[in-house]
Design a protein around this motif. Structure first.
Motif, PDB file in Angstrom:
ATOM      1  N   SER A 147      51.140  39.734  37.974  1.00 41.26           N
ATOM      2  CA  SER A 147      49.959  39.591  37.202  1.00 41.26           C
ATOM      3  C   SER A 147      50.284  39.035  36.058  1.00 41.26           C
ATOM      4  CB  SER A 147      49.937  41.199  36.842  1.00 41.26           C
ATOM      5  OG  SER A 147      50.709  41.730  36.076  1.00 41.26           O
ATOM      6  N   ILE A 148      51.235  38.921  35.418  1.00 40.46           N
ATOM      7  CA  ILE A 148      51.471  37.818  34.314  1.00 40.46           C
ATOM      8  C   ILE A 148      51.464  36.406  34.585  1.00 40.46           C
ATOM      9  CG2 ILE A 148      53.441  37.094  32.677  1.00 40.46           C
ATOM     10  CD1 ILE A 148      54.440  39.931  32.380  1.00 40.46           C
ATOM     11  N   LEU A 149      51.886  36.117  35.895  1.00 40.25           N
ATOM     12  CA  LEU A 149      52.028  34.652  36.219  1.00 40.25           C
ATOM     13  C   LEU A 149      50.447  34.434  36.518  1.00 40.25           C
ATOM     14  CD1 LEU A 149      54.949  34.629  38.727  1.00 40.25           C
ATOM     15  CD2 LEU A 149      54.501  33.447  36.505  1.00 40.25           C
ATOM     16  N   VAL A 150      49.701  35.256  37.110  1.00 37.52           N
ATOM     17  CA  VAL A 150      48.238  34.854  37.495  1.00 37.52           C
ATOM     18  C   VAL A 150      47.446  34.684  36.291  1.00 37.52           C
ATOM     19  CG1 VAL A 150      45.996  35.932  38.539  1.00 37.52           C
ATOM     20  CG2 VAL A 150      47.977  35.999  40.026  1.00 37.52           C
ATOM     21  N   LEU A 151      47.374  35.677  35.331  1.00 36.17           N
ATOM     22  CA  LEU A 151      46.528  35.554  34.122  1.00 36.17           C
ATOM     23  C   LEU A 151      47.000  34.443  33.183  1.00 36.17           C
ATOM     24  CD1 LEU A 151      46.759  39.325  33.052  1.00 36.17           C
ATOM     25  CD2 LEU A 151      44.763  38.091  34.057  1.00 36.17           C
ATOM     26  N   LYS A 193      40.178  48.765  52.472  1.00 37.66           N
ATOM     27  CA  LYS A 193      39.392  47.661  52.156  1.00 37.66           C
ATOM     28  C   LYS A 193      37.919  47.945  52.127  1.00 37.66           C
ATOM     29  CE  LYS A 193      39.641  45.372  56.431  1.00 37.66           C
ATOM     30  NZ  LYS A 193      40.212  44.077  57.342  1.00 37.66           N
ATOM     31  N   ALA A 194      37.589  49.065  53.019  1.00 32.42           N
ATOM     32  CA  ALA A 194      35.892  49.233  53.015  1.00 32.42           C
ATOM     33  C   ALA A 194      35.685  49.743  51.676  1.00 32.42           C
ATOM     34  CB  ALA A 194      35.680  49.993  54.258  1.00 32.42           C
ATOM     35  N   LYS A 195      36.563  50.479  50.864  1.00 28.88           N
ATOM     36  CA  LYS A 195      36.273  51.519  49.851  1.00 28.88           C
ATOM     37  C   LYS A 195      35.990  50.744  48.600  1.00 28.88           C
ATOM     38  CE  LYS A 195      38.968  55.400  51.649  1.00 28.88           C
ATOM     39  NZ  LYS A 195      40.282  56.268  51.342  1.00 28.88           N
ATOM     40  N   PHE A 196      36.498  49.484  48.587  1.00 25.00           N
ATOM     41  CA  PHE A 196      36.813  48.641  47.363  1.00 25.00           C
ATOM     42  C   PHE A 196      36.503  47.208  47.489  1.00 25.00           C
ATOM     43  CE2 PHE A 196      40.368  51.820  47.142  1.00 25.00           C
ATOM     44  CZ  PHE A 196      39.659  52.774  46.232  1.00 25.00           C
ATOM     45  N   ARG A 197      36.331  46.653  46.531  1.00 23.59           N
ATOM     46  CA  ARG A 197      35.890  45.150  46.727  1.00 23.59           C
ATOM     47  C   ARG A 197      36.998  44.044  45.942  1.00 23.59           C
ATOM     48  NH1 ARG A 197      33.408  42.335  42.904  1.00 23.59           N
ATOM     49  NH2 ARG A 197      32.398  44.016  42.063  1.00 23.59           N
ATOM     50  N   VAL A 198      37.373  43.080  46.757  1.00 26.22           N
ATOM     51  CA  VAL A 198      38.581  42.297  46.463  1.00 26.22           C
ATOM     52  C   VAL A 198      38.151  41.534  45.113  1.00 26.22           C
ATOM     53  CG1 VAL A 198      39.850  40.055  46.912  1.00 26.22           C
ATOM     54  CG2 VAL A 198      39.362  41.935  48.633  1.00 26.22           C
ATOM     55  N   LEU A 199      38.997  41.531  43.794  1.00 28.48           N
ATOM     56  CA  LEU A 199      38.794  40.752  42.822  1.00 28.48           C
ATOM     57  C   LEU A 199      39.426  39.519  42.912  1.00 28.48           C
ATOM     58  CD1 LEU A 199      37.376  40.747  40.108  1.00 28.48           C
ATOM     59  CD2 LEU A 199      39.788  41.650  39.254  1.00 28.48           C
ATOM     60  N   PHE A 200      40.935  39.362  43.317  1.00 26.20           N
ATOM     61  CA  PHE A 200      41.507  38.354  43.891  1.00 26.20           C
ATOM     62  C   PHE A 200      42.518  38.533  44.533  1.00 26.20           C
ATOM     63  CE2 PHE A 200      43.501  39.624  39.573  1.00 26.20           C
ATOM     64  CZ  PHE A 200      44.711  39.615  39.866  1.00 26.20           C
ATOM     65  N   HIS A 201      42.917  37.680  45.560  1.00 23.98           N
ATOM     66  CA  HIS A 201      44.183  37.612  46.001  1.00 23.98           C
ATOM     67  C   HIS A 201      45.313  36.928  45.198  1.00 23.98           C
ATOM     68  CE1 HIS A 201      43.123  39.285  49.971  1.00 23.98           C
ATOM     69  NE2 HIS A 201      41.992  38.793  49.863  1.00 23.98           N
ATOM     70  N   ALA A 202      46.436  37.219  44.865  1.00 23.48           N
ATOM     71  CA  ALA A 202      47.233  36.404  44.151  1.00 23.48           C
ATOM     72  C   ALA A 202      47.601  35.099  44.730  1.00 23.48           C
ATOM     73  CB  ALA A 202      48.578  37.315  43.822  1.00 23.48           C
ATOM     74  N   ARG A 203      47.652  34.999  45.906  1.00 22.38           N
ATOM     75  CA  ARG A 203      48.192  33.893  46.672  1.00 22.38           C
ATOM     76  C   ARG A 203      47.353  32.790  46.318  1.00 22.38           C
ATOM     77  NH1 ARG A 203      46.652  36.528  52.313  1.00 22.38           N
ATOM     78  NH2 ARG A 203      44.473  36.324  52.068  1.00 22.38           N
ATOM     79  N   ASP A 204      46.082  33.016  46.059  1.00 25.14           N
ATOM     80  CA  ASP A 204      44.848  32.167  46.031  1.00 25.14           C
ATOM     81  C   ASP A 204      44.867  31.535  44.330  1.00 25.14           C
ATOM     82  OD1 ASP A 204      44.131  32.581  48.532  1.00 25.14           O
ATOM     83  OD2 ASP A 204      42.650  33.885  47.954  1.00 25.14           O
ATOM     84  N   LEU A 205      45.538  32.357  43.519  1.00 30.03           N
ATOM     85  CA  LEU A 205      45.382  31.758  42.111  1.00 30.03           C
ATOM     86  C   LEU A 205      46.672  31.385  41.597  1.00 30.03           C
ATOM     87  CD1 LEU A 205      43.164  34.694  40.948  1.00 30.03           C
ATOM     88  CD2 LEU A 205      42.392  32.526  41.619  1.00 30.03           C
ATOM     89  N   LEU A 206      47.769  30.954  42.408  1.00 33.47           N
ATOM     90  CA  LEU A 206      48.877  30.444  41.761  1.00 33.47           C
ATOM     91  C   LEU A 206      49.199  29.217  42.451  1.00 33.47           C
ATOM     92  CD1 LEU A 206      51.207  33.476  41.506  1.00 33.47           C
ATOM     93  CD2 LEU A 206      50.159  32.131  39.621  1.00 33.47           C
ATOM     94  N   PRO A 207      49.792  28.058  42.003  1.00 33.83           N
ATOM     95  CA  PRO A 207      49.837  26.782  42.456  1.00 33.83           C
ATOM     96  C   PRO A 207      51.005  26.659  43.641  1.00 33.83           C
ATOM     97  CG  PRO A 207      50.845  26.828  40.448  1.00 33.83           C
ATOM     98  CD  PRO A 207      50.160  28.035  40.555  1.00 33.83           C
ATOM     99  N   LEU A 286      65.154  29.008  46.451  1.00 33.55           N
ATOM    100  CA  LEU A 286      65.216  28.841  45.022  1.00 33.55           C
ATOM    101  C   LEU A 286      64.071  28.490  44.379  1.00 33.55           C
ATOM    102  CD1 LEU A 286      68.821  27.377  44.583  1.00 33.55           C
ATOM    103  CD2 LEU A 286      68.148  29.714  44.438  1.00 33.55           C
ATOM    104  N   SER A 287      63.172  27.633  44.932  1.00 34.48           N
ATOM    105  CA  SER A 287      62.067  27.331  44.346  1.00 34.48           C
ATOM    106  C   SER A 287      61.029  28.306  44.279  1.00 34.48           C
ATOM    107  CB  SER A 287      61.182  26.299  45.419  1.00 34.48           C
ATOM    108  OG  SER A 287      59.839  25.816  44.539  1.00 34.48           O
ATOM    109  N   GLY A 288      61.038  29.435  45.152  1.00 36.86           N
ATOM    110  CA  GLY A 288      60.353  30.487  45.020  1.00 36.86           C
ATOM    111  C   GLY A 288      60.733  31.512  44.026  1.00 36.86           C
ATOM    112  N   MET A 289      62.101  31.620  43.909  1.00 37.98           N
ATOM    113  CA  MET A 289      62.559  32.359  42.968  1.00 37.98           C
ATOM    114  C   MET A 289      62.381  31.963  41.500  1.00 37.98           C
ATOM    115  SD  MET A 289      66.300  33.321  45.234  1.00 37.98           S
ATOM    116  CE  MET A 289      66.886  33.825  44.119  1.00 37.98           C
TER     117      MET A 289
END
Length: 319
Positions: A147-151, A193-207, A286-289
Protein backbone atom coordinates in the motif's frame (compact mmCIF):
# COMPACT_ATOMS: atom_id res chain seq x y z
CA UNK A 1 -11.08 -26.15 13.16
CA UNK A 2 -8.22 -28.12 14.73
CA UNK A 3 -8.92 -30.95 12.28
CA UNK A 4 -8.28 -28.54 9.39
CA UNK A 5 -4.96 -27.54 10.96
CA UNK A 6 -3.93 -31.20 11.30
CA UNK A 7 -4.64 -31.80 7.61
CA UNK A 8 -2.13 -29.23 6.42
CA UNK A 9 1.34 -28.07 7.12
CA UNK A 10 2.36 -24.71 6.06
CA UNK A 11 4.12 -21.53 6.76
CA UNK A 12 4.36 -17.75 6.96
CA UNK A 13 6.03 -16.79 10.18
CA UNK A 14 9.49 -17.82 11.01
CA UNK A 15 11.26 -20.36 13.14
CA UNK A 16 13.40 -21.44 15.98
CA UNK A 17 13.24 -25.09 16.97
CA UNK A 18 11.90 -28.12 15.17
CA UNK A 19 11.84 -31.58 16.77
CA UNK A 20 15.19 -33.32 16.94
CA UNK A 21 14.36 -36.61 15.15
CA UNK A 22 14.82 -36.49 11.37
CA UNK A 23 11.40 -37.71 10.24
CA UNK A 24 8.96 -38.36 13.06
CA UNK A 25 5.45 -37.08 13.49
CA UNK A 26 5.22 -33.86 15.45
CA UNK A 27 6.99 -31.25 13.35
CA UNK A 28 5.01 -28.07 12.70
CA UNK A 29 5.57 -25.10 10.44
CA UNK A 30 3.66 -21.87 10.06
CA UNK A 31 2.16 -20.07 7.09
CA UNK A 32 0.77 -16.59 7.12
CA UNK A 33 -2.99 -16.36 6.61
CA UNK A 34 -3.14 -20.16 6.49
CA UNK A 35 -6.55 -21.42 5.45
CA UNK A 36 -7.53 -18.01 4.08
CA UNK A 37 -5.07 -16.86 1.41
CA UNK A 38 -3.08 -18.82 -1.17
CA UNK A 39 0.41 -18.37 0.28
CA UNK A 40 0.00 -21.84 1.78
CA UNK A 41 -1.30 -23.70 -1.28
CA UNK A 42 2.00 -25.48 -2.09
CA UNK A 43 2.14 -26.82 1.46
CA UNK A 44 -1.42 -28.11 1.31
CA UNK A 45 -0.59 -29.94 -1.90
CA UNK A 46 2.71 -31.25 -0.51
CA UNK A 47 0.96 -32.65 2.55
CA UNK A 48 -1.78 -34.32 0.54
CA UNK A 49 0.61 -35.82 -2.04
CA UNK A 50 3.15 -36.97 0.54
CA UNK A 51 5.96 -34.78 -0.74
CA UNK A 52 7.24 -33.77 2.70
CA UNK A 53 7.39 -37.38 3.82
CA UNK A 54 9.17 -38.37 0.61
CA UNK A 55 11.70 -35.60 1.21
CA UNK A 56 12.38 -36.87 4.73
CA UNK A 57 10.17 -35.03 7.17
CA UNK A 58 6.75 -35.60 8.72
CA UNK A 59 4.67 -32.43 9.05
CA UNK A 60 1.60 -32.79 11.20
CA UNK A 61 0.52 -29.26 12.03
CA UNK A 62 0.24 -25.69 10.86
CA UNK A 63 -0.02 -22.41 12.68
CA UNK A 64 -1.08 -19.10 11.23
CA UNK A 65 -1.38 -15.41 12.03
CA UNK A 66 -2.64 -12.18 10.54
CA UNK A 67 0.79 -11.56 9.05
CA UNK A 68 3.52 -8.96 9.34
CA UNK A 69 5.46 -8.50 12.56
CA UNK A 70 2.76 -10.45 14.39
CA UNK A 71 3.66 -13.53 12.39
CA UNK A 72 7.34 -13.27 13.23
CA UNK A 73 6.71 -12.73 16.94
CA UNK A 74 4.29 -15.65 17.09
CA UNK A 75 6.85 -17.98 15.57
CA UNK A 76 9.60 -16.87 17.89
CA UNK A 77 7.42 -17.23 20.95
CA UNK A 78 5.94 -20.49 19.67
CA UNK A 79 9.33 -22.10 19.04
CA UNK A 80 8.64 -23.11 15.43
CA UNK A 81 11.44 -24.25 13.10
CA UNK A 82 10.48 -22.55 9.87
CA UNK A 83 7.96 -20.14 8.48
CA UNK A 84 6.91 -18.29 5.35
CA UNK A 85 6.66 -14.64 6.29
CA UNK A 86 6.24 -11.23 4.74
CA UNK A 87 9.60 -10.13 3.37
CA UNK A 88 9.22 -6.77 5.10
CA UNK A 89 8.67 -8.48 8.44
CA UNK A 90 11.76 -10.65 7.93
CA UNK A 91 13.93 -7.65 7.12
CA UNK A 92 12.57 -5.71 10.08
CA UNK A 93 13.25 -8.67 12.39
CA UNK A 94 16.87 -8.77 11.25
CA UNK A 95 17.15 -5.02 11.81
CA UNK A 96 15.92 -5.56 15.36
CA UNK A 97 18.79 -7.95 16.05
CA UNK A 98 17.08 -11.29 15.52
CA UNK A 99 19.43 -13.87 14.04
CA UNK A 100 17.18 -14.75 11.12
CA UNK A 101 18.07 -16.44 7.84
CA UNK A 102 16.17 -16.34 4.56
CA UNK A 103 16.26 -19.86 3.15
CA UNK A 104 13.86 -19.82 0.18
CA UNK A 105 11.65 -17.59 -1.90
CA UNK A 106 7.88 -17.74 -1.45
CA UNK A 107 5.34 -15.73 -3.43
CA UNK A 108 7.03 -13.77 -6.18
CA UNK A 109 4.45 -11.31 -7.54
CA UNK A 110 1.32 -9.33 -6.65
CA UNK A 111 -1.18 -11.20 -8.83
CA UNK A 112 -3.59 -11.75 -5.93
CA UNK A 113 -3.55 -8.29 -4.35
CA UNK A 114 -6.60 -6.13 -4.87
CA UNK A 115 -8.20 -3.28 -2.96
CA UNK A 116 -11.96 -3.02 -3.16
CA UNK A 117 -14.64 -0.54 -2.17
CA UNK A 118 -18.39 -0.64 -1.75
CA UNK A 119 -20.46 -0.87 -4.91
CA UNK A 120 -21.98 2.59 -4.35
CA UNK A 121 -18.73 4.25 -3.28
CA UNK A 122 -17.83 7.51 -5.07
CA UNK A 123 -14.19 6.33 -5.28
CA UNK A 124 -13.22 5.42 -8.84
CA UNK A 125 -9.41 5.11 -8.72
CA UNK A 126 -6.44 5.23 -6.38
CA UNK A 127 -6.28 8.99 -6.96
CA UNK A 128 -9.58 9.37 -5.14
CA UNK A 129 -8.09 8.08 -1.88
CA UNK A 130 -6.74 11.48 -0.86
CA UNK A 131 -8.29 12.28 2.50
CA UNK A 132 -9.77 8.79 2.73
CA UNK A 133 -9.02 5.63 4.73
CA UNK A 134 -7.23 2.67 3.16
CA UNK A 135 -7.18 -0.65 4.99
CA UNK A 136 -4.22 -3.01 5.27
CA UNK A 137 -3.60 -5.97 7.59
CA UNK A 138 -0.77 -5.45 10.11
CA UNK A 139 2.49 -3.56 10.53
CA UNK A 140 5.33 -4.68 8.23
CA UNK A 141 2.98 -7.06 6.43
CA UNK A 142 2.86 -7.46 2.67
CA UNK A 143 -0.20 -5.20 2.51
CA UNK A 144 1.55 -2.56 4.61
CA UNK A 145 4.51 -2.49 2.22
CA UNK A 146 2.49 -2.69 -1.00
CA UNK A 147 0.00 0.00 0.00
CA UNK A 148 2.91 2.36 0.72
CA UNK A 149 4.57 1.51 -2.58
CA UNK A 150 1.37 2.04 -4.59
CA UNK A 151 0.52 5.38 -2.98
CA UNK A 152 4.08 6.63 -3.36
CA UNK A 153 4.40 5.55 -6.99
CA UNK A 154 1.01 7.03 -7.87
CA UNK A 155 1.88 10.22 -5.93
CA UNK A 156 -1.26 10.08 -3.81
CA UNK A 157 -0.78 11.92 -0.52
CA UNK A 158 -2.83 12.49 2.64
CA UNK A 159 -4.22 8.95 2.75
CA UNK A 160 -5.03 7.55 6.19
CA UNK A 161 -3.75 3.97 6.10
CA UNK A 162 -5.46 1.84 8.75
CA UNK A 163 -4.15 -1.48 10.16
CA UNK A 164 -7.43 -3.38 10.19
CA UNK A 165 -6.32 -6.98 10.77
CA UNK A 166 -7.15 -10.14 8.85
CA UNK A 167 -9.28 -10.57 5.75
CA UNK A 168 -12.52 -11.03 7.66
CA UNK A 169 -11.82 -7.81 9.53
CA UNK A 170 -11.15 -6.06 6.21
CA UNK A 171 -14.59 -6.98 4.90
CA UNK A 172 -16.30 -5.97 8.14
CA UNK A 173 -14.48 -2.64 8.30
CA UNK A 174 -15.46 -1.85 4.72
CA UNK A 175 -19.09 -2.81 5.20
CA UNK A 176 -19.28 -0.69 8.35
CA UNK A 177 -17.53 2.17 6.52
CA UNK A 178 -14.65 2.25 8.98
CA UNK A 179 -12.42 2.32 5.88
CA UNK A 180 -13.11 3.52 2.36
CA UNK A 181 -11.16 0.74 0.66
CA UNK A 182 -10.08 -2.68 1.93
CA UNK A 183 -7.60 -5.34 0.88
CA UNK A 184 -8.74 -8.72 -0.41
CA UNK A 185 -6.47 -11.54 -1.58
CA UNK A 186 -7.25 -14.80 -3.32
CA UNK A 187 -9.39 -16.85 -2.99
CA UNK A 188 -11.36 -14.43 -0.78
CA UNK A 189 -11.55 -11.90 -3.59
CA UNK A 190 -13.04 -14.43 -6.02
CA UNK A 191 -15.52 -15.44 -3.32
CA UNK A 192 -16.66 -11.87 -2.66
CA UNK A 193 -16.13 -10.01 -5.93
CA UNK A 194 -19.86 -9.73 -6.63
CA UNK A 195 -20.33 -7.81 -3.36
CA UNK A 196 -17.69 -5.14 -3.94
CA UNK A 197 -16.12 -3.05 -6.69
CA UNK A 198 -12.41 -3.13 -7.51
CA UNK A 199 -10.64 0.13 -6.77
CA UNK A 200 -7.23 -1.06 -7.94
CA UNK A 201 -5.08 -4.11 -8.53
CA UNK A 202 -1.64 -3.53 -7.03
CA UNK A 203 0.07 -5.22 -9.98
CA UNK A 204 -1.33 -2.57 -12.35
CA UNK A 205 0.04 0.41 -10.41
CA UNK A 206 3.66 -0.54 -9.86
CA UNK A 207 6.36 -0.48 -12.56
CA UNK A 208 7.89 -3.89 -11.78
CA UNK A 209 6.05 -7.09 -12.63
CA UNK A 210 7.67 -9.24 -9.96
CA UNK A 211 7.62 -7.98 -6.37
CA UNK A 212 8.47 -10.58 -3.72
CA UNK A 213 5.73 -10.93 -1.12
CA UNK A 214 7.01 -13.72 1.12
CA UNK A 215 10.11 -15.70 1.97
CA UNK A 216 10.90 -18.83 3.95
CA UNK A 217 12.89 -18.15 7.10
CA UNK A 218 14.57 -19.88 10.02
CA UNK A 219 17.12 -18.97 12.67
CA UNK A 220 20.86 -19.33 12.16
CA UNK A 221 20.88 -21.73 15.10
CA UNK A 222 18.27 -24.04 13.61
CA UNK A 223 19.86 -23.87 10.17
CA UNK A 224 23.15 -25.08 11.61
CA UNK A 225 21.60 -27.78 13.81
CA UNK A 226 19.00 -29.22 11.40
CA UNK A 227 19.97 -28.61 7.75
CA UNK A 228 18.34 -31.81 6.52
CA UNK A 229 14.97 -30.82 7.95
CA UNK A 230 15.12 -27.46 6.23
CA UNK A 231 16.07 -29.10 2.95
CA UNK A 232 13.14 -31.49 3.29
CA UNK A 233 10.62 -28.71 4.01
CA UNK A 234 11.85 -26.59 1.10
CA UNK A 235 11.96 -29.58 -1.26
CA UNK A 236 8.43 -30.64 -0.27
CA UNK A 237 7.17 -27.15 -0.99
CA UNK A 238 9.03 -27.07 -4.33
CA UNK A 239 7.30 -30.25 -5.41
CA UNK A 240 3.98 -28.78 -4.32
CA UNK A 241 4.57 -25.73 -6.52
CA UNK A 242 5.55 -27.93 -9.44
CA UNK A 243 2.36 -29.98 -9.03
CA UNK A 244 0.19 -26.84 -8.97
CA UNK A 245 1.62 -25.61 -12.27
CA UNK A 246 1.25 -29.01 -13.93
CA UNK A 247 -2.16 -29.91 -12.45
CA UNK A 248 -3.89 -26.68 -11.34
CA UNK A 249 -7.41 -28.10 -11.25
CA UNK A 250 -6.44 -31.10 -9.12
CA UNK A 251 -4.37 -28.81 -6.90
CA UNK A 252 -7.39 -26.52 -6.47
CA UNK A 253 -9.48 -29.50 -5.33
CA UNK A 254 -6.83 -30.38 -2.74
CA UNK A 255 -6.53 -26.83 -1.42
CA UNK A 256 -10.30 -26.30 -1.31
CA UNK A 257 -10.58 -29.40 0.90
CA UNK A 258 -7.77 -28.36 3.24
CA UNK A 259 -9.01 -24.76 3.42
CA UNK A 260 -12.70 -25.80 3.64
CA UNK A 261 -13.42 -23.48 0.71
CA UNK A 262 -15.94 -23.62 -2.13
CA UNK A 263 -14.29 -25.82 -4.82
CA UNK A 264 -15.51 -23.71 -7.75
CA UNK A 265 -14.25 -20.49 -6.18
CA UNK A 266 -10.94 -22.12 -5.33
CA UNK A 267 -10.49 -23.43 -8.85
CA UNK A 268 -11.07 -19.97 -10.32
CA UNK A 269 -8.53 -18.43 -7.96
CA UNK A 270 -5.92 -21.18 -8.34
CA UNK A 271 -6.10 -21.16 -12.13
CA UNK A 272 -5.55 -17.40 -12.15
CA UNK A 273 -2.57 -17.63 -9.80
CA UNK A 274 -1.04 -20.55 -11.72
CA UNK A 275 -1.33 -18.55 -14.95
CA UNK A 276 0.42 -15.61 -13.23
CA UNK A 277 3.21 -17.93 -11.97
CA UNK A 278 2.44 -16.68 -8.47
CA UNK A 279 4.56 -19.13 -6.44
CA UNK A 280 8.34 -19.25 -6.60
CA UNK A 281 9.93 -22.70 -6.74
CA UNK A 282 12.14 -21.53 -3.90
CA UNK A 283 14.76 -19.47 -5.73
CA UNK A 284 15.32 -15.89 -4.63
CA UNK A 285 14.48 -12.96 -6.93
CA UNK A 286 16.72 -10.16 -5.67
CA UNK A 287 15.14 -7.62 -8.00
CA UNK A 288 11.70 -8.43 -6.63
CA UNK A 289 13.02 -8.41 -3.07
CA UNK A 290 14.60 -5.00 -3.52
CA UNK A 291 11.33 -3.72 -4.94
CA UNK A 292 9.47 -4.77 -1.78
CA UNK A 293 12.22 -3.42 0.47
CA UNK A 294 11.48 0.03 -0.97
CA UNK A 295 8.42 0.05 1.29
CA UNK A 296 10.65 -0.12 4.36
CA UNK A 297 12.75 2.72 3.01
CA UNK A 298 9.64 4.84 2.60
CA UNK A 299 8.74 4.07 6.22
CA UNK A 300 12.20 5.12 7.39
CA UNK A 301 13.06 1.60 8.60
CA UNK A 302 15.84 1.20 6.01
CA UNK A 303 18.25 3.80 4.69
CA UNK A 304 19.59 1.61 1.88
CA UNK A 305 19.29 -1.81 0.28
CA UNK A 306 19.40 -4.74 2.72
CA UNK A 307 22.66 -6.66 2.88
CA UNK A 308 21.26 -9.82 1.33
CA UNK A 309 24.61 -11.61 1.67
CA UNK A 310 24.16 -11.62 5.45
CA UNK A 311 20.50 -12.67 5.35
CA UNK A 312 20.23 -15.25 2.56
CA UNK A 313 21.39 -18.85 2.88
CA UNK A 314 20.92 -20.73 -0.43
CA UNK A 315 22.48 -23.97 0.81
CA UNK A 316 19.09 -25.61 1.46
CA UNK A 317 17.81 -25.16 -2.10
CA UNK A 318 17.95 -27.92 -4.67
CA UNK A 319 20.76 -27.23 -7.13
Amino acid sequence: MMQRFRRGAFFFLWPLLLMFSPAIAGDQISVTHWGVLLYGAPYAVAMEKGYFKQAGIEIDGVLSSKGGGTTVRNVIQGGLPFGEVALGAAIAAAREGMDIRLVCGGVQNLADMVWVTLADSPLKSVQDLKGKKLGYTTAKSVTDMVSILVLNHQKVNAVDRVAVGGIGAQITALQQKAVDAAYLGEPVYSQNKAKFRVLFHARDLLPQANVTQTVGVTTAEFAKAHPEKLKAIIEGRRRGVEFIYQNPKEAAAIVSKVYAFDPKVMEEAMLAMAKAHYWSNGEFDLSGMNAMAEGLKLMGVLDGAPDWSKLIDRSFLKH
